[in-house]
Write a protein that holds these residues in place. Structure first.
Motif, PDB file in Angstrom:
ATOM      1  N   GLY A  26       0.808  -1.207   0.000  1.00 15.69           N
ATOM      2  CA  GLY A  26       0.000   0.000   0.000  1.00 15.69           C
ATOM      3  C   GLY A  26       0.844   1.260   0.000  1.00 15.69           C
ATOM      4  O   GLY A  26       0.509   2.243  -0.636  1.00 15.69           O
ATOM      5  N   VAL A  27       2.009   1.204   0.713  1.00 14.16           N
ATOM      6  CA  VAL A  27       2.862   2.377   0.815  1.00 14.16           C
ATOM      7  C   VAL A  27       3.746   2.547  -0.415  1.00 14.16           C
ATOM      8  O   VAL A  27       3.813   3.605  -1.027  1.00 14.16           O
ATOM      9  CB  VAL A  27       3.736   2.291   2.091  1.00 14.16           C
ATOM     10  N   GLY A  28       4.432   1.449  -0.789  1.00 16.62           N
ATOM     11  CA  GLY A  28       5.386   1.565  -1.886  1.00 16.62           C
ATOM     12  C   GLY A  28       4.960   0.942  -3.190  1.00 16.62           C
ATOM     13  O   GLY A  28       5.598   1.172  -4.222  1.00 16.62           O
ATOM     14  N   GLY A  29       3.905   0.142  -3.145  1.00 24.55           N
ATOM     15  CA  GLY A  29       3.489  -0.565  -4.358  1.00 24.55           C
ATOM     16  C   GLY A  29       3.082   0.365  -5.472  1.00 24.55           C
ATOM     17  O   GLY A  29       3.437   0.146  -6.642  1.00 24.55           O
ATOM     18  N   ALA A  30       2.339   1.406  -5.119  1.00 31.99           N
ATOM     19  CA  ALA A  30       1.880   2.345  -6.145  1.00 31.99           C
ATOM     20  C   ALA A  30       3.054   3.068  -6.795  1.00 31.99           C
ATOM     21  O   ALA A  30       3.089   3.253  -8.012  1.00 31.99           O
ATOM     22  CB  ALA A  30       0.910   3.356  -5.532  1.00 31.99           C
ATOM     23  N   ARG A 217     -15.676   0.289  -4.172  1.00 39.28           N
ATOM     24  CA  ARG A 217     -16.346  -0.813  -4.869  1.00 39.28           C
ATOM     25  C   ARG A 217     -15.328  -1.813  -5.408  1.00 39.28           C
ATOM     26  O   ARG A 217     -15.520  -3.035  -5.289  1.00 39.28           O
ATOM     27  CB  ARG A 217     -17.203  -0.267  -6.005  1.00 39.28           C
ATOM     28  N   THR A 218     -14.257  -1.307  -5.993  1.00 39.05           N
ATOM     29  CA  THR A 218     -13.210  -2.197  -6.501  1.00 39.05           C
ATOM     30  C   THR A 218     -12.575  -2.976  -5.367  1.00 39.05           C
ATOM     31  O   THR A 218     -12.306  -4.190  -5.495  1.00 39.05           O
ATOM     32  CB  THR A 218     -12.139  -1.379  -7.242  1.00 39.05           C
ATOM     33  N   PHE A 219     -12.341  -2.312  -4.239  1.00 39.48           N
ATOM     34  CA  PHE A 219     -11.762  -2.969  -3.069  1.00 39.48           C
ATOM     35  C   PHE A 219     -12.663  -4.100  -2.581  1.00 39.48           C
ATOM     36  O   PHE A 219     -12.193  -5.212  -2.294  1.00 39.48           O
ATOM     37  CB  PHE A 219     -11.550  -1.936  -1.956  1.00 39.48           C
ATOM     38  N   ALA A 220     -13.965  -3.829  -2.525  1.00 39.05           N
ATOM     39  CA  ALA A 220     -14.898  -4.846  -2.042  1.00 39.05           C
ATOM     40  C   ALA A 220     -14.973  -6.041  -2.987  1.00 39.05           C
ATOM     41  O   ALA A 220     -15.002  -7.203  -2.544  1.00 39.05           O
ATOM     42  CB  ALA A 220     -16.284  -4.228  -1.862  1.00 39.05           C
ATOM     43  N   ARG A 221     -14.987  -5.784  -4.303  1.00 37.78           N
ATOM     44  CA  ARG A 221     -15.051  -6.880  -5.270  1.00 37.78           C
ATOM     45  C   ARG A 221     -13.800  -7.750  -5.221  1.00 37.78           C
ATOM     46  O   ARG A 221     -13.889  -8.981  -5.236  1.00 37.78           O
ATOM     47  CB  ARG A 221     -15.241  -6.325  -6.682  1.00 37.78           C
ATOM     48  N   VAL A 233      -6.348   3.160   3.076  1.00 38.76           N
ATOM     49  CA  VAL A 233      -5.760   4.401   3.586  1.00 38.76           C
ATOM     50  C   VAL A 233      -5.137   5.202   2.440  1.00 38.76           C
ATOM     51  O   VAL A 233      -5.278   6.423   2.361  1.00 38.76           O
ATOM     52  CB  VAL A 233      -4.696   4.089   4.654  1.00 38.76           C
ATOM     53  N   GLY A 234      -4.449   4.496   1.529  1.00 37.94           N
ATOM     54  CA  GLY A 234      -3.874   5.177   0.381  1.00 37.94           C
ATOM     55  C   GLY A 234      -4.930   5.791  -0.501  1.00 37.94           C
ATOM     56  O   GLY A 234      -4.761   6.898  -1.024  1.00 37.94           O
ATOM     57  N   LEU A 235      -6.046   5.071  -0.701  1.00 40.82           N
ATOM     58  CA  LEU A 235      -7.153   5.606  -1.498  1.00 40.82           C
ATOM     59  C   LEU A 235      -7.709   6.879  -0.868  1.00 40.82           C
ATOM     60  O   LEU A 235      -7.915   7.888  -1.553  1.00 40.82           O
ATOM     61  CB  LEU A 235      -8.249   4.548  -1.626  1.00 40.82           C
ATOM     62  N   ARG A 238      -5.324   9.784  -1.379  1.00 43.41           N
ATOM     63  CA  ARG A 238      -5.365  10.341  -2.733  1.00 43.41           C
ATOM     64  C   ARG A 238      -6.626  11.174  -2.936  1.00 43.41           C
ATOM     65  O   ARG A 238      -6.582  12.260  -3.525  1.00 43.41           O
ATOM     66  CB  ARG A 238      -5.312   9.211  -3.767  1.00 43.41           C
ATOM     67  N   VAL A 239      -7.746  10.667  -2.467  1.00 45.25           N
ATOM     68  CA  VAL A 239      -9.005  11.406  -2.604  1.00 45.25           C
ATOM     69  C   VAL A 239      -8.931  12.735  -1.866  1.00 45.25           C
ATOM     70  O   VAL A 239      -9.355  13.776  -2.388  1.00 45.25           O
ATOM     71  CB  VAL A 239     -10.178  10.556  -2.078  1.00 45.25           C
ATOM     72  N   ALA A 240      -8.383  12.709  -0.659  1.00 42.34           N
ATOM     73  CA  ALA A 240      -8.271  13.941   0.129  1.00 42.34           C
ATOM     74  C   ALA A 240      -7.371  14.951  -0.566  1.00 42.34           C
ATOM     75  O   ALA A 240      -7.689  16.146  -0.625  1.00 42.34           O
ATOM     76  CB  ALA A 240      -7.738  13.619   1.525  1.00 42.34           C
TER      77      ALA A 240
END
Length: 418
Positions: A26-30, A217-221, A233-235, A238-240
């Motif tokens: 989550g931290v470095g993957g993106a 939605r993508t996370f849930a699927r 948390v990363g999502l 980014r949104v914020a």
């Protein structure tokens, strides 16, 4: 007892290790995924964003008025007309073709509105519909020549440039120009109308909200399918960041006149076209035809219909851009659509990241590219420099954009991602 404890602690240890891996992803993957895409030639909008930062930094250091809210609002007004035309250019470039007549079509559309509305007494809405219908008809004619006769789009649209320009001069007659009524809704839309502050702030919050809903939605699927997921948390971060950034931009522009409705229309068209190109069967077919026409045909795609839609949309957007230009200038004249309108519309799409080779592009290319071109024009105007420099700088930026596109294309091919 020892075996029981070991049996209990082993799954816990695995869960902790899995949690650490997910956190690291989550931290470095993106960041790692982004760097991998850049190395493989998938640059996206990175070059134009970097170029825009450089341009704005240089002009701001030379004249701080460049980033004043009033100048930026004027820049948004100026971006809208050619930006809409450039959005149509994205459509034909996506299928690997070109339209050289968009400037003439935009000029003729403005002349049609002036003639039918002012001289003939038609309702303004009906005059605009007639101009848009004419644009779509011309694009359909180009598609017919391409599909049935095999005429290269370069030749057919070059012939159209000359023919439509002659039609524009003919209907304007000896006067050469028609003044649109000041105080009319169309002229006010092109020159004065801006969004109320609460509307602009509400619209600025929508992208972040849409991104959050889509991400969750993508996370849930993916989680329901036991697939790896990105960090929530990363999502949220980014949104914020996006939401706060857009709200600050809107607040700054509202210190002057505010966000023009005409620019809002342009952005709305960009968002709608981006959805159509990325989320619909038609958009995937456009990409497939631009990438490999024969493979698309063998896959069952109606290639001729795709070309028809691309050329018709391009001419339709060109006509709409001409109507907006007439509203902006409050006139329709023989100079409308001439000069650098044609080249700026094409340059904006290419500078924004749409490939000249077909198969790769985005509706946002038109938005980013026209902001670059208008930023150069605005900065040089504030510095009171010759327009010759604007042409030279824009040409250099266009050349760099094509070089970057060519190098990125080679890199994608060498990495097997062409």
């Amino acid at each position: 007892m020892t075996d029981v404890k070991q049996g209990t602690s082993a799954p816990l240890a695995l869960d902790r290790a899995d949690a650490r891996v997910k956190h690291q992803e989550g931290v470095g993957g993106a960041l790692r995924a982004f760097l991998d895409r850049v190395r493989s030639g998938d640059l996206g909008s990175l070059p134009v964003v970097v170029g825009l930062v450089v341009i704005w930094t240089v002009f701001t250091s030379l004249n701080p008025v460049f980033v004043s809210s009033s100048n930026l609002v004027n820049l948004l007004f100026d971006c809208s007309t050619v930006g809409v035309i450039s959005l149509g250019i994205v459509c034909v470039l996506m299928v690997g073709e070109i339209d050289l007549s968009v400037g003439s079509i935009s000029g003729f559309a403005s002349a049609m509105v002036g003639t039918l509305w002012v001289n003939q007494g038609w309702p303004v809405a009906l005059a605009i519909v007639a101009a848009l219908a004419f644009g779509a008809l011309i694009g359909s004619l180009y598609a017919l020549l391409f599909n049935r006769l095999g005429m290269p789009s370069f030749v057919s649209t070059l012939a159209g440039l000359l023919a439509v320009l002659g039609m524009q001069l003919y209907i304007l007659g000896s006067t050469g120009s028609i003044n649109l009524p000041y105080g009319s809704a169309l002229v006010d839309f092109g020159q004065l109308m801006v969004m109320p502050k609460w509307v602009s702030h509400t619209l600025a919050a929508i992208p972040g909200l849409a991104m959050l809903v889509s991400g969750l939605r993508t996370f849930a699927r993916r989680r329901a399918a036991n697939l790896s997921t990105r960090s929530v948390v990363g999502l949220v971060a980014r949104v914020a960041a996006i939401t706060v950034g857009l709200e600050l931009i809107v607040a700054y522009l509202n210190q002057s006149r505010g966000i023009p409705w005409m620019f809002g229309l342009f952005v709305g068209l960009v968002v709608a076209m981006n959805y159509a190109l990325t989320r619909t069967k038609w958009g995937r077919s456009m990409t497939a035809v631009g990438g490999n026409r024969e493979a698309a045909r063998r896959a069952g795609i109606k290639v001729r219909a795709i070309y028809l839609s691309a050329f018709a949309l391009c001419s339709l957007f060109a006509a709409l851009g001409g109507v907006l230009a007439a509203a902006r200038l409050a006139s329709a004249s023989q100079q409308a659509g001439t000069g650098d309108v044609n080249l700026n519309a094409i340059a904006a799409a290419v500078i924004g990241g749409t490939s000249l080779f077909g198969g790769r592009g985005s509706a946002y290319s038109a938005l980013l590219g026209i902001i670059v071109i208008q930023s150069i024009a605005s900065g040089l105007t504030l510095l009171d420099l010759s327009s010759s420099l604007r042409y030279m700088i824009t040409g250099a930026v266009l050349a760099i954009a094509v070089i970057v596109d060519s190098l990125a294309r080679r890199s994608r091919a060498s990495h097997g991602r062409a």
